[in-house]
Scaffold this active site. Structure first.
Site, PDB file in Angstrom:
ATOM      1  N   ASP A  64       0.878  -1.027  -0.126  1.00  0.00           N
ATOM      2  CA  ASP A  64       0.025   0.031   0.026  1.00  0.00           C
ATOM      3  C   ASP A  64       0.712   1.285   0.046  1.00  0.00           C
ATOM      4  O   ASP A  64       1.830   1.005   0.670  1.00  0.00           O
ATOM      5  CB  ASP A  64      -1.023  -0.196   1.427  1.00  0.00           C
ATOM      6  CG  ASP A  64      -2.040   0.867   1.060  1.00  0.00           C
ATOM      7  OD1 ASP A  64      -1.695   2.281   1.186  1.00  0.00           O
ATOM      8  OD2 ASP A  64      -3.104   0.541   0.871  1.00  0.00           O
ATOM      9  N   LEU A  65       0.634   2.283  -0.719  1.00  0.00           N
ATOM     10  CA  LEU A  65       1.074   3.632  -0.729  1.00  0.00           C
ATOM     11  C   LEU A  65       1.327   4.188   0.738  1.00  0.00           C
ATOM     12  O   LEU A  65       1.880   5.452   0.702  1.00  0.00           O
ATOM     13  CB  LEU A  65       0.645   4.306  -1.558  1.00  0.00           C
ATOM     14  CG  LEU A  65       0.934   4.020  -3.175  1.00  0.00           C
ATOM     15  CD1 LEU A  65       0.171   4.906  -4.086  1.00  0.00           C
ATOM     16  CD2 LEU A  65       2.472   4.263  -3.558  1.00  0.00           C
ATOM     17  N   SER A  90      -8.662   8.589  -7.449  1.00  0.00           N
ATOM     18  CA  SER A  90      -8.652   9.466  -8.758  1.00  0.00           C
ATOM     19  C   SER A  90     -10.003  10.125  -9.109  1.00  0.00           C
ATOM     20  O   SER A  90     -10.103  10.392  -9.956  1.00  0.00           O
ATOM     21  CB  SER A  90      -7.989   8.539  -9.806  1.00  0.00           C
ATOM     22  OG  SER A  90      -8.950   7.204  -9.989  1.00  0.00           O
ATOM     23  N   SER A 131      -2.100  15.519 -13.261  1.00  0.00           N
ATOM     24  CA  SER A 131      -3.271  15.621 -13.833  1.00  0.00           C
ATOM     25  C   SER A 131      -3.739  17.089 -14.367  1.00  0.00           C
ATOM     26  O   SER A 131      -3.300  18.203 -13.723  1.00  0.00           O
ATOM     27  CB  SER A 131      -4.421  15.234 -12.763  1.00  0.00           C
ATOM     28  OG  SER A 131      -5.658  15.427 -13.356  1.00  0.00           O
ATOM     29  N   GLU A 133      -6.306  18.378 -13.860  1.00  0.00           N
ATOM     30  CA  GLU A 133      -7.099  18.944 -12.858  1.00  0.00           C
ATOM     31  C   GLU A 133      -6.582  19.970 -11.993  1.00  0.00           C
ATOM     32  O   GLU A 133      -6.982  20.829 -11.296  1.00  0.00           O
ATOM     33  CB  GLU A 133      -7.887  17.834 -11.870  1.00  0.00           C
ATOM     34  CG  GLU A 133      -8.731  17.027 -12.589  1.00  0.00           C
ATOM     35  CD  GLU A 133     -10.200  17.976 -12.751  1.00  0.00           C
ATOM     36  OE1 GLU A 133     -10.489  18.999 -11.935  1.00  0.00           O
ATOM     37  OE2 GLU A 133     -11.030  17.744 -13.639  1.00  0.00           O
ATOM     38  N   TYR A 154      -8.834  16.594  -4.980  1.00  0.00           N
ATOM     39  CA  TYR A 154      -8.068  15.996  -6.140  1.00  0.00           C
ATOM     40  C   TYR A 154      -7.021  16.664  -6.611  1.00  0.00           C
ATOM     41  O   TYR A 154      -5.772  16.396  -6.739  1.00  0.00           O
ATOM     42  CB  TYR A 154      -8.762  15.245  -7.071  1.00  0.00           C
ATOM     43  CG  TYR A 154      -8.236  14.413  -8.073  1.00  0.00           C
ATOM     44  CD1 TYR A 154      -7.684  13.132  -7.784  1.00  0.00           C
ATOM     45  CD2 TYR A 154      -7.969  14.879  -9.282  1.00  0.00           C
ATOM     46  CE1 TYR A 154      -6.702  12.654  -8.754  1.00  0.00           C
ATOM     47  CE2 TYR A 154      -7.627  14.398 -10.330  1.00  0.00           C
ATOM     48  CZ  TYR A 154      -6.708  12.995  -9.934  1.00  0.00           C
ATOM     49  OH  TYR A 154      -6.230  12.332 -10.978  1.00  0.00           O
ATOM     50  N   HIS A 184      -8.432  10.828 -20.207  1.00  0.00           N
ATOM     51  CA  HIS A 184      -8.300   9.980 -21.047  1.00  0.00           C
ATOM     52  C   HIS A 184      -9.077   8.650 -20.777  1.00  0.00           C
ATOM     53  O   HIS A 184      -9.123   8.300 -19.341  1.00  0.00           O
ATOM     54  CB  HIS A 184      -7.007   9.219 -21.228  1.00  0.00           C
ATOM     55  CG  HIS A 184      -6.009   9.400 -19.979  1.00  0.00           C
ATOM     56  ND1 HIS A 184      -5.777  10.206 -19.208  1.00  0.00           N
ATOM     57  CD2 HIS A 184      -5.687   8.024 -19.433  1.00  0.00           C
ATOM     58  CE1 HIS A 184      -5.194   9.749 -17.906  1.00  0.00           C
ATOM     59  NE2 HIS A 184      -5.037   8.412 -17.984  1.00  0.00           N
ATOM     60  N   ARG A 189     -12.361   1.996 -18.339  1.00  0.00           N
ATOM     61  CA  ARG A 189     -12.798   3.231 -17.264  1.00  0.00           C
ATOM     62  C   ARG A 189     -13.656   2.678 -16.256  1.00  0.00           C
ATOM     63  O   ARG A 189     -14.504   1.872 -16.746  1.00  0.00           O
ATOM     64  CB  ARG A 189     -13.191   4.496 -18.221  1.00  0.00           C
ATOM     65  CG  ARG A 189     -13.439   5.560 -17.228  1.00  0.00           C
ATOM     66  CD  ARG A 189     -11.859   5.966 -16.820  1.00  0.00           C
ATOM     67  NE  ARG A 189     -11.820   7.405 -16.978  1.00  0.00           N
ATOM     68  CZ  ARG A 189     -11.003   8.187 -15.910  1.00  0.00           C
ATOM     69  NH1 ARG A 189     -10.304   7.299 -15.210  1.00  0.00           N
ATOM     70  NH2 ARG A 189     -10.699   9.264 -16.055  1.00  0.00           N
TER      71      ARG A 189
END
Length: 336
Positions: A64-65, A90, A131, A133, A154, A184, A189
């Site tokens: 896990d991160l 995300s 991103s 964003e 985010y 993308h 997705r």
């Protein structure tokens, strides 16, 4: 000599396509996956390899991160040539509901991974999934020199990860790059993202299994590309002689309404008969328009997209219609 890559987020849309690409190029691929009570590796079915095969080149590791110690140990063991950090929370709308969690796994986790690379003493080249964003309210077109103005937790978290990546590049000489990817999409997705939500609904409406689709802001403008082409750009960034940041986009603009119309039209449906507005899907702060200028990527990496939004909508609608047909056929077989 075989190159080795380590991917976080390997079970996601981008991770699965990137794993396929790297395996095709002869890489040994290691992916980080979180322990779950249900299987979450469905997107990797096409590249699955028997764990008992001595010649296999795909390896999945639980981790896990949020766990920096396990990251250090894994990196020491694998000693990858390339690292692609695609792991994140995300979903932009969800980030408003889970801002602290998003900040941790999308932002601080990138710093945790960079520090793990440094602590492990590996000389890996690092790709950070940034991103569009991050641009948020800054008017388009947006390129590598456009000021950032994120409009969601985010976007803020991704901006933290972006600057962490640049800092480690400049402070420690790490080969670390930011890929500033615009939207993308693909048949892989997630079903809660607007494009896939639309194409999945089109398939169900056409099959008579659903009547209405509820959406939020139809006027948001986005630059949509095709995910398999975008992971190629990721790989090219780490082959470039110098670590630089790149915008990846199609430089085309379509509203959510445009995508909806294209998707329904491809299935022979009138979207106005089925799409309804639901304010619950609106963001507290909206990003009106994201349109990327990928001139630098074309010039330095030789990368440019071929799939634009109309073709993308057709690809995704056809895939969801086929997926639904296969699911229904499977149920009939089981019933019989």
């Amino acid at each position: 000599m075989t190159s080795t890559a380590f991917l976080t987020g390997i079970t996601g849309q981008d991770g699965s396509y990137l794993a396929e690409l790297l395996l095709e190029k002869g890489y040994e691929v290691h992916g980080l996956i979180r322990r779950s009570s249900s299987f979450n590796t469905g997107r990797l079915d096409d590249v699955y390899e028997d764990p008992h095969d001595p010649d296999r080149r795909l390896f999945l590791h639980y981790g896990d991160l949020s766990d920096g110690v396990s990251l250090i140990n894994l990196l020491r063991d694998i000693n990858p040539d390339e690292i692609y950090n695609l792991g994140a929370q995300s979903h932009v709308r969800v980030s408003f509901d889970q801002p602290v969690f998003t900040g941790d796994v999308t932002g601080i986790a990138a710093m945790r991974l960079l520090e793990a690379v440094r602590a492990a003493g590996v000389g890996s080249r690092i790709y950070q999934a940034s991103s569009s964003e991050m641009f948020g309210a800054t008017p388009p077109p947006q390129d590598e020199l456009t000021p950032f103005y994120p409009r969601s937790p985010y976007g803020v978290a991704k901006l933290y990860a972006y600057w962490a990546t640049r800092n480690y590049r400049e402070a420690y000489g790490v080969f670390a790059v930011n890929g500033i990817l615009f939207n993308h999409e693909s048949p892989r997705r997630g079903e809660t993202f607007v494009t896939r939500k639309v194409t999945r609904a089109v398939a169900r409406i056409k099959a008579g299994m659903q009547k209405e689709l509820y959406l939020g802001n139809l006027d948001a403008v986005r630059d949509w590309g095709y995910a398999p082409e975008y992971v190629e750009a990721m790989w090219r960034m780490l082959q470039h002689p110098e670590p630089e940041d790149f915008v990846i986009a199609t430089n085309t603009a379509y509203t959510v309404r445009d995508f909806v119309e294209l998707a329904f039209e491809h299935a022979g449906l009138d979207w106005r008969e089925h799409v309804r507005y639901d304010p619950r899907y609106e963001r507290p702060t909206e990003v009106d328009a994201l349109i990327g200028d990928a001139t630098k990527a074309k010039t330095l990496l030789g990368w440019e997209p071929s799939v634009r939004t109309p073709e993308l909508a057709r690809i995704m609608v056809d895939a969801d219609i086929q997926l639904l047909d296969d699911e229904l056929a499977g149920r009939l077989v089981r019933i019989d």
